[in-house]
Enzyme design. Sequence first.
Site, mmCIF file in Angstrom:
data_model
loop_
_atom_site.group_PDB
_atom_site.id
_atom_site.type_symbol
_atom_site.label_atom_id
_atom_site.label_comp_id
_atom_site.label_asym_id
_atom_site.label_seq_id
_atom_site.Cartn_x
_atom_site.Cartn_y
_atom_site.Cartn_z
ATOM 1 N N ASP A 51 0.916 -1.334 0.037
ATOM 2 C CA ASP A 51 0.389 0.214 0.339
ATOM 3 C C ASP A 51 1.019 1.696 0.056
ATOM 4 O O ASP A 51 1.666 1.193 0.446
ATOM 5 C CB ASP A 51 -1.105 0.031 1.230
ATOM 6 C CG ASP A 51 -2.207 -0.676 1.241
ATOM 7 O OD1 ASP A 51 -2.051 -1.414 0.199
ATOM 8 O OD2 ASP A 51 -2.325 -1.383 2.714
ATOM 9 N N TYR A 108 5.742 -9.646 7.158
ATOM 10 C CA TYR A 108 5.691 -7.944 7.119
ATOM 11 C C TYR A 108 6.156 -8.123 9.083
ATOM 12 O O TYR A 108 5.898 -9.374 9.626
ATOM 13 C CB TYR A 108 4.513 -8.187 7.155
ATOM 14 C CG TYR A 108 4.372 -7.425 5.815
ATOM 15 C CD1 TYR A 108 4.063 -6.000 4.876
ATOM 16 C CD2 TYR A 108 3.494 -8.875 4.768
ATOM 17 C CE1 TYR A 108 4.071 -5.843 3.895
ATOM 18 C CE2 TYR A 108 3.455 -8.303 3.825
ATOM 19 C CZ TYR A 108 3.195 -7.330 3.072
ATOM 20 O OH TYR A 108 2.858 -6.477 1.694
#
Length: 252
Positions: A51, A108
């Site tokens: 994103d 992540y």
Amino acid sequence: MRFFIELSYNGKHFFGWQIQKKVNTVEEKLEYCLSKLLKTSINIVGASRTDKGVHAKQMFAHFDYEKKIKNDFVNRLNVFLPNSIKVFNIFPVKKNFHARFNAIKRTYKYYLTREKNPFNQDFSWYCFYPLNIQKMNEASKKIMEYQDFSSFCKKKRTNKNQSVKENNICQIYHAHWYEYNNVLCFTIEANRFLRSMVRSIIGTLIDVGRNKISINEFIKIIESQNSNFCKFIVPACGLFLTQILYPEDIFL
């Protein structure tokens, strides 16, 4: 021939990975530079779609090119790319392998700082709330008991503002918080992630740590499969894509 490209980037000034109209994206910059240097139109496919504002310490993408790539090409490409993107390697793979669909695990990490520091603000989120880390880790363990993460997925919509039905099934392998030197780090590993999923999970775990919701309420949010119950999404600045794994037989 199909080539894989390994790179990293600072996501601060990018509107995410994927090409979008009239905004700066990592994919657009990489395609432009590859096409210029290879003197042909190059289309790349990324392993993940980070994103806006999210960073990547390790990202892979693939592209097709019919000639041999010279040994000094990576150095030439890095000179041409903006300073916020670095390519580590370009190597041939089997023709049918896909950077996105053949990845078997993605990792992540999210960084929160407990102490305000103007030099860390681009790569971590300053969180001044008192947090119960033990409760947050208890809730994190519950994540691995579920596979449908619709509650933590930003919905896609059509031009008529209608929701698009998606596959929201993910296999979570690891989710854990640890603290060191006034930094809180959350690590999560899965076969795939949904749009805004990691930041939504973290925001809801922080609500657990702040005692705004209980662990049972956290479980109910997961089971609801309704993103309207996810009230807090953490800022993108602290999120890093850190590792992508592939089967060993991908390489030539």
